[in-house]
Design a protein around this motif. Structure first.
Motif, PDB file in Angstrom:
ATOM      1  N   TYR A  54       4.863  -4.237   7.432  1.00 25.65           N
ATOM      2  CA  TYR A  54       5.954  -3.342   7.047  1.00 25.65           C
ATOM      3  C   TYR A  54       7.122  -4.061   6.373  1.00 25.65           C
ATOM      4  CZ  TYR A  54       3.431  -0.440  10.390  1.00 25.65           C
ATOM      5  OH  TYR A  54       2.456   0.221  11.079  1.00 25.65           O
ATOM      6  N   ALA A  55       7.057  -5.379   6.228  1.00 22.36           N
ATOM      7  CA  ALA A  55       8.164  -6.088   5.581  1.00 22.36           C
ATOM      8  C   ALA A  55       8.470  -5.467   4.226  1.00 22.36           C
ATOM      9  CB  ALA A  55       7.816  -7.560   5.425  1.00 22.36           C
ATOM     10  N   HIS A  56       9.780  -5.324   3.948  1.00 22.94           N
ATOM     11  CA  HIS A  56      10.252  -4.745   2.696  1.00 22.94           C
ATOM     12  C   HIS A  56      10.407  -5.870   1.688  1.00 22.94           C
ATOM     13  CE1 HIS A  56      13.578  -2.575   0.302  1.00 22.94           C
ATOM     14  NE2 HIS A  56      12.431  -1.979   0.047  1.00 22.94           N
ATOM     15  N   VAL A  57       9.551  -5.897   0.680  1.00 25.47           N
ATOM     16  CA  VAL A  57       9.409  -7.060  -0.189  1.00 25.47           C
ATOM     17  C   VAL A  57      10.383  -7.035  -1.357  1.00 25.47           C
ATOM     18  CG1 VAL A  57       7.765  -8.366  -1.591  1.00 25.47           C
ATOM     19  CG2 VAL A  57       6.987  -7.197   0.463  1.00 25.47           C
ATOM     20  N   PHE A  58      10.630  -5.867  -1.913  1.00 24.70           N
ATOM     21  CA  PHE A  58      11.465  -5.743  -3.107  1.00 24.70           C
ATOM     22  C   PHE A  58      12.607  -4.765  -2.850  1.00 24.70           C
ATOM     23  CE2 PHE A  58       7.162  -6.550  -4.910  1.00 24.70           C
ATOM     24  CZ  PHE A  58       7.426  -7.816  -5.409  1.00 24.70           C
ATOM     25  N   SER A  59      13.835  -5.192  -3.109  1.00 18.17           N
ATOM     26  CA  SER A  59      14.960  -4.265  -3.021  1.00 18.17           C
ATOM     27  C   SER A  59      14.846  -3.242  -4.145  1.00 18.17           C
ATOM     28  CB  SER A  59      16.284  -5.024  -3.114  1.00 18.17           C
ATOM     29  OG  SER A  59      16.381  -5.714  -4.341  1.00 18.17           O
ATOM     30  N   GLY A  60      15.394  -2.074  -3.901  1.00 15.49           N
ATOM     31  CA  GLY A  60      15.325  -1.008  -4.906  1.00 15.49           C
ATOM     32  C   GLY A  60      13.957  -0.376  -5.019  1.00 15.49           C
ATOM     33  N   SER A  61      13.132  -0.526  -3.978  1.00 15.51           N
ATOM     34  CA  SER A  61      11.786   0.040  -4.019  1.00 15.51           C
ATOM     35  C   SER A  61      11.379   0.495  -2.627  1.00 15.51           C
ATOM     36  CB  SER A  61      10.784  -1.004  -4.524  1.00 15.51           C
ATOM     37  OG  SER A  61      10.465  -1.920  -3.481  1.00 15.51           O
ATOM     38  N   LYS A  62      10.201   1.131  -2.556  1.00 15.68           N
ATOM     39  CA  LYS A  62       9.646   1.531  -1.266  1.00 15.68           C
ATOM     40  C   LYS A  62       8.402   0.711  -0.912  1.00 15.68           C
ATOM     41  CE  LYS A  62       9.462   5.904  -2.527  1.00 15.68           C
ATOM     42  NZ  LYS A  62       9.224   7.357  -2.501  1.00 15.68           N
TER      43      LYS A  62
END
Length: 555
Positions: A54-62
């Motif tokens: 579930y790590a959020h890899v890119f800001s400004g995205s889902k």
């Protein structure tokens, strides 16, 4: 009432062996986990993330990680911005020693262009799965002590971790799936640019109702769906009990069902009080929606609602025709309403008497309702009106596909009424399901209100398994008016409680306990077992986020 296609014990045993093989491989690989190295981000406001599921890899995205090689587990990655052209900004990192930076490059990019000045080595093929994106190959790029600009390619890449340089990194193909299978992408609570509305604060690390516990005799398939309500200091649960039949394949546990009544003082220790309804389990004699068939062969999704005006509990539940040969074997659902024969709030245990069918397949049905017909129902009040979520599944592309040629999709829409008794009418004549919550899967929503008046629907977010690539988490959606519903957010409860399940199924409640804490009771599936247990988790509401959500939805 999602059905899986596996229909033989042989296939179940095969799945067990495959699962054992995977666990063994992960255990062996974990022994060779890579050792992290410290680093400093220079002159920028980039955020870091733990390289986990579930790590959020890119800001400004889902985009989020849904699969990763165990060698990467627990490393520290860097959340890069991903603009519309897919080009990342460069960054500078400072190292106290020689290191290897682990960079994920998307397979659809020409990797021949990946030629940084520093020594580079490909170490993982298909090493990470990120929702909505192509498979990720992982490269180790060597850097010496000091400050370096990290800009190895002119297209999208991900910084997955920094490790010590004195490690012998071999190459292997992790064989993880393509992230484009998880499409559309989805918002995981606490793993996105948004502040989470709910924080998972804990719960039980094992099922609260499991096989062999008191009350489970004769329920060989466990539980799925229904509702939990709290009256005074007592929780009342009305689950669908997958009773099944001895000597019959586990797929058919979902046919001969019961609606049970269970009580608890703490949502952990449960006592079975009674059987509210028992399905016949009689299979259909025709393939179509024919009155020759027993239309109460399977009973599901009992939803108790207290009617203050009538001063009694109403129950809304689903009854199916069932097929022995056609999948889904749950067909042509109808919604029944019943009433407690005991007046008052304490009459919740019944007994109940049937008052008739309130929704069913008919001339105002639409093809998207599909072979399962009206597959669940939950009513709620908005002002002086009532609305009800009703669902459909296994849709027909057109009525020419009726009765057997069905597709995939689990949808909901709204009906409206002037009273809880009905009549209930499909809004917009049922032409379109609500796809703002999720375009492919919304099942069994239960609606309540938050302290500021926001309506919240909590529901089953769909399985990651059985050939489907859905979020596999409990979901919620918000509405300011009870009619227009926002994009779903998904609750990763396994971040705070031990994950005893493989496939998350249905939440039965969102019960306020005071101090902004809520109880969720849920059903889930451990694929190693036939019995589907029940679990419990606690979440805490962030009131500041709640107020900001209300402002957003009122715009």
């Amino acid at each position: 009432m999602f059905s899986k296609s596996t229909k033989s014990n042989f296939k179940l045993k095969t799945a067990f062996l495959a699962l054992f093989s995977i666990c063994l491989q992960l255990s062996v690989t974990a022994q060779n986990a890579w050792k992290p190295a410290s680093f400093e981000i220079v002159k920028s406001n980039y955020k870091t993330f733990k390289t986990t599921q579930y790590a959020h890899v890119f800001s400004g995205s889902k985009h989020n990680i849904v699969r990763l090689a165990p060698e990467l587990q627990g490393l520290t990655g860097i959340e890069l911005p991903l603009d519309k052209t897919g080009i990342n900004s460069s960054l500078q990192l400072k190292f106290k020693e020689s290191v290897q930076v682990l960079i994920g490059v998307f397979e659809e990019i020409d990797t021949a262009a990946f030629s940084p000045l520093n020594p580079v080595k490909k170490i993982l093929q298909n090493g990470v799965t990120i929702t909505g994106l192509s498979p990720v190959n992982v490269y180790a790029v060597s850097y010496t002590k000091g400050t370096h600009r990290i800009n190895p390619v002119n297209r999208s890449f991900a910084i997955l971790g920094v490790i010590k340089s004195n490690q012998n990194l071999g190459f292997r193909n992790a064989e993880l799936p393509d992230g484009k299978l998880w499409n559309p992408t989805f918002i995981v609570e606490g793993f996105s640019d948004e502040k989470p509305l709910f924080e998972v604060i804990g719960g039980e690390n094992k099922p609260v109702i499991d096989e062999g516990m008191s009350g489970t005799d004769g329920i060989q398939g466990g539980f799925e769906g229904g509702r939990v309500v709290k009256v005074g200091d007592t929780y009342h649960m009305f689950p669908t009990e997958r009773a099944g039949e001895k000597g019959v394949d586990y797929y058919y546990d979902r046919v001969k069902t019961k609606i049970g009544h269970w009580t608890s003082k703490d949502a952990i220790h449960w006592k079975r009080e009674s059987t509210i309804y028992q399905a016949s389990g009689t299979y259909a004699v025709t393939e179509d929606d024919n009155p020759m068939n027993d239309r109460r062969a399977a009973i599901w999704s009992y939803m108790p609602v207290f009617n203050e005006k009538a001063n009694k509990w109403y129950g809304y539940y689903l009854a199916y025709t069932v097929s022995k040969e056609i999948e889904p074997n749950h067909s042509f659902g109808r919604i029944w309403r019943c009433e407690s024969t005991v007046d008052g709030i304490n009459g919740i245990g019944g007994p109940y008497k049937d008052m008739g069918i309130i929704m069913e397949p008919g001339l105002d049905s639409q093809p998207w309702e599909g072979r399962q017909g009206v597959a669940s129902f939950f009513p709620y009040q908005v002002g002086d009106k009532y609305f009800g979520f009703y669902s459909g599944a296994y849709p027909f592309n057109s009525w020419a596909d009726y009765p057997k040629k069905s597709g995939k999709g689990w949808f909901v829409a709204l009906a409206e009424s002037k009273s809880l008794e009905g009549p209930w009418l499909r809004m917009n004549k049922g032409l379109e399901p609500i796809k703002t919550m999720h375009p492919l899967f919304v099942e069994n929503p239960i609606v309540s209100q938050l302290p500021n008046g926001l309506y919240i629907a909590i529901f089953d977010g769909g399985p990651d398994g059985w050939g489907h690539h859905l979020p596999n988490m409990i979901a919620y959606s918000l509405s300011a008016d009870g009619i227009n519903w926002a994009e779903a957010h998904y609750l990763p409860i396994e971040t705070k409680v031990d994950k005893w399940w493989d496939i998350m199924r249905t939440p039965l409640c969102l019960i306020p306990e005071g101090n902004d804490v809520y109880t969720i009771v849920y059903n889930a599936i451990d694929l190693k077992r036939r019995f589907h247990p029940t679990g419990m988790v606690k979440v805490k509401l962030n009131k500041d986020v709640m107020e900001s959500k209300l402002k957003e939805l009122k715009k």
